[in-house]
Design a protein around this motif. Structure first.
Motif, PDB file in Angstrom:
ATOM      1  N   PRO A  55       0.825  -1.207   0.000  1.00 45.55           N
ATOM      2  CA  PRO A  55       0.000   0.000   0.000  1.00 45.55           C
ATOM      3  C   PRO A  55       0.859   1.256   0.000  1.00 45.55           C
ATOM      4  CG  PRO A  55      -0.019  -1.026   2.171  1.00 45.55           C
ATOM      5  CD  PRO A  55       0.742  -1.942   1.263  1.00 45.55           C
ATOM      6  N   GLY A  56       0.308   2.318  -0.553  1.00 40.95           N
ATOM      7  CA  GLY A  56       1.053   3.561  -0.578  1.00 40.95           C
ATOM      8  C   GLY A  56       0.175   4.724  -0.997  1.00 40.95           C
ATOM      9  N   ARG A  57       0.777   5.883  -1.003  1.00 43.57           N
ATOM     10  CA  ARG A  57       0.061   7.104  -1.343  1.00 43.57           C
ATOM     11  C   ARG A  57       0.868   7.891  -2.370  1.00 43.57           C
ATOM     12  NH1 ARG A  57      -4.133   9.866   0.447  1.00 43.57           N
ATOM     13  NH2 ARG A  57      -4.500   8.536   2.255  1.00 43.57           N
ATOM     14  N   GLY A  58       0.141   8.498  -3.277  1.00 48.27           N
ATOM     15  CA  GLY A  58       0.758   9.371  -4.264  1.00 48.27           C
ATOM     16  C   GLY A  58       0.743   8.772  -5.660  1.00 48.27           C
ATOM     17  N   LYS A  59       0.717   9.664  -6.634  1.00 42.32           N
ATOM     18  CA  LYS A  59       0.683   9.245  -8.034  1.00 42.32           C
ATOM     19  C   LYS A  59       1.902   8.401  -8.399  1.00 42.32           C
ATOM     20  CE  LYS A  59      -0.892  12.055 -11.199  1.00 42.32           C
ATOM     21  NZ  LYS A  59      -1.088  13.063 -12.267  1.00 42.32           N
ATOM     22  N   GLU A  60       3.075   8.781  -7.893  1.00 39.66           N
ATOM     23  CA  GLU A  60       4.284   8.008  -8.194  1.00 39.66           C
ATOM     24  C   GLU A  60       4.155   6.575  -7.700  1.00 39.66           C
ATOM     25  OE1 GLU A  60       7.997   9.783  -7.101  1.00 39.66           O
ATOM     26  OE2 GLU A  60       7.505  11.677  -8.095  1.00 39.66           O
TER      27      GLU A  60
END
Length: 139
Positions: A55-60
């Motif tokens: 899981p993660g956040r951000g467009k990259e």
């Protein structure tokens, strides 16, 4: 269906039409649909050997997930069976098949993606699929 729900459905259909039509070769085209601060999650949750599913956040992060997916797997088919729309959420139900490039094992699974949209962009994504089969194919 409200005008907002119709607009969200149209965005999601455009995303999936490109994704399925290109057999996952259109990652660059998806960037316009992904919010800069998107929350991106997959049921595999980063399990080995597919760390890209963390899981993660951000467009990259979202684009790295898509790149990791297409580097590790080849789409056999991605058949959408239904869209469910409520407020800012669109659920995409499908039957999918992918082949793991490292092992040449092919899997088939029902799949559900839950997308949350704001201002025509995906702000949250969560996918559900047969993770046991997915992980076993990578071993």
């Amino acid at each position: 269906m409200t005008p907002e729900e119709r607009a969200n459905l149209d965005v999601v259909k455009a995303i999936y039409d490109g994704w399925t039509g290109s057999k996952a070769a259109n990652i660059d085209e998806l960037t316009d649909y992904i919010a800069d601060d998107v929350e991106w999650r997959s049921l595999a949750n980063g399990a080995a050997p597919f760390a890209f599913t963390a899981p993660g956040r951000g467009k990259e992060h979202a684009l790295a997930y898509l790149q990791g997916l297409t580097e590790a797997w080849s789409m056999v088919y991605y058949e959408i069976t239904d869209y469910i729309v409520q407020h800012d959420k669109v659920v995409v139900l499908s039957d999918v098949s992918w082949t793991c490039k490292a092992t040449e094992k092919t899997i088939e699974s029902p799949k559900a993606d839950v997308l949350t949209l704001k201002d025509g962009k995906v702000v949250a994504f969560m996918e559900y699929y047969d993770t046991e089969q997915f992980l076993a194919a990578g071993r």
